[in-house]
Write an enzyme that holds these catalytic residues in place. Sequence first.
Site, short mmCIF file in Angstrom:
data_model
loop_
_atom_site.label_atom_id
_atom_site.label_comp_id
_atom_site.label_asym_id
_atom_site.label_seq_id
_atom_site.Cartn_x
_atom_site.Cartn_y
_atom_site.Cartn_z
N TYR A 198 0.83 -1.21 0.00
CA TYR A 198 0.00 0.00 0.00
C TYR A 198 0.87 1.26 0.00
CZ TYR A 198 -3.47 3.33 1.88
OH TYR A 198 -4.29 4.41 2.10
N LYS A 214 0.94 4.10 -2.92
CA LYS A 214 0.58 5.48 -2.61
C LYS A 214 1.74 6.43 -2.90
CE LYS A 214 -3.73 5.13 -1.41
NZ LYS A 214 -4.75 5.63 -2.36
#
Length: 298
Positions: free
Chosen positions: A177, A181
Amino acid sequence: MAARGMCEGRVVIVTGGGRGLGRAHALAFAAEGAKVVVNDLGVALDGAPGEGSAAGSPARRVVEEIRAAGGDAVAHGGDIATEEGAASLIATALDAYGRLDTLVNNAGFLRDRMLVNLGEDDWDAVMRVHLKGHFLPLRQAAAHWRAEAKAGRAVAARVVNTTSGAGLLGSVGQGNYAAAKAGIVGLTLVAAAETGRYGVHVNAVAPAARTRMTEQAFADLAGVPEDVSPLVVWLGSAASAGVTGRVFEAEAGRITVMEGWRPGPTADKGARWTPAEAGETALKLLGEAEPPGAVYGV
């Protein structure tokens, strides 16, 4: 609904708009007069198949909320991490309303694991929905706006991407993640530089709010999704003219301009360093540099 709002006459797409932050954004844009395309695949928190595009899907429920309040919205249940789904998303806005002004890339899910336990499938799935799921709709929208600009029609387009503190500082147990991001920030900077000539502004927001994605890992978050939406709406409106290539953090009543990588302390020998010299110099420069922010979870 207000008779006239900040986004009156604008057509806005919100991906992942069926729940959490996306739902709050969609409702906030509609409250400011926008016509909204609510995209949501209806998957579970980890991306497993969910409600899909059925009549009771999250996207359709948000559309019903908007219409009940006097607004205008349509649902899109396609997978925006595919070429076909991203193209149909943009086509839905154009077919329904004849134009597109703002794209809010928000869709995502989590598959948290410590790095040594992180499977390739979990890596690929998170990269796909977050990073590819930003890239494909952005490319389709940018191509449309470029065509509009080249045809001599005025464009005041906006893209609001969704990054995270995990992508800016790192987050233990979220290597996939955090990497996705961080990639979204890089994509934002490039897109802002490349599409500005067509009248497009591209920014990113790192939201911190209690949603189904954060409630287990970050139970102490003070803000709710509705606290983040006002900044997203402003960035998605014509009122944000001149603001592009920037990253903001939003939590509760706080807005922060995030400042990314830039040159810090430096040394130039004018010739090649030996390994020992390079190490000695690096330690000296680190002593002069600002310490990095703490990784979440440490």
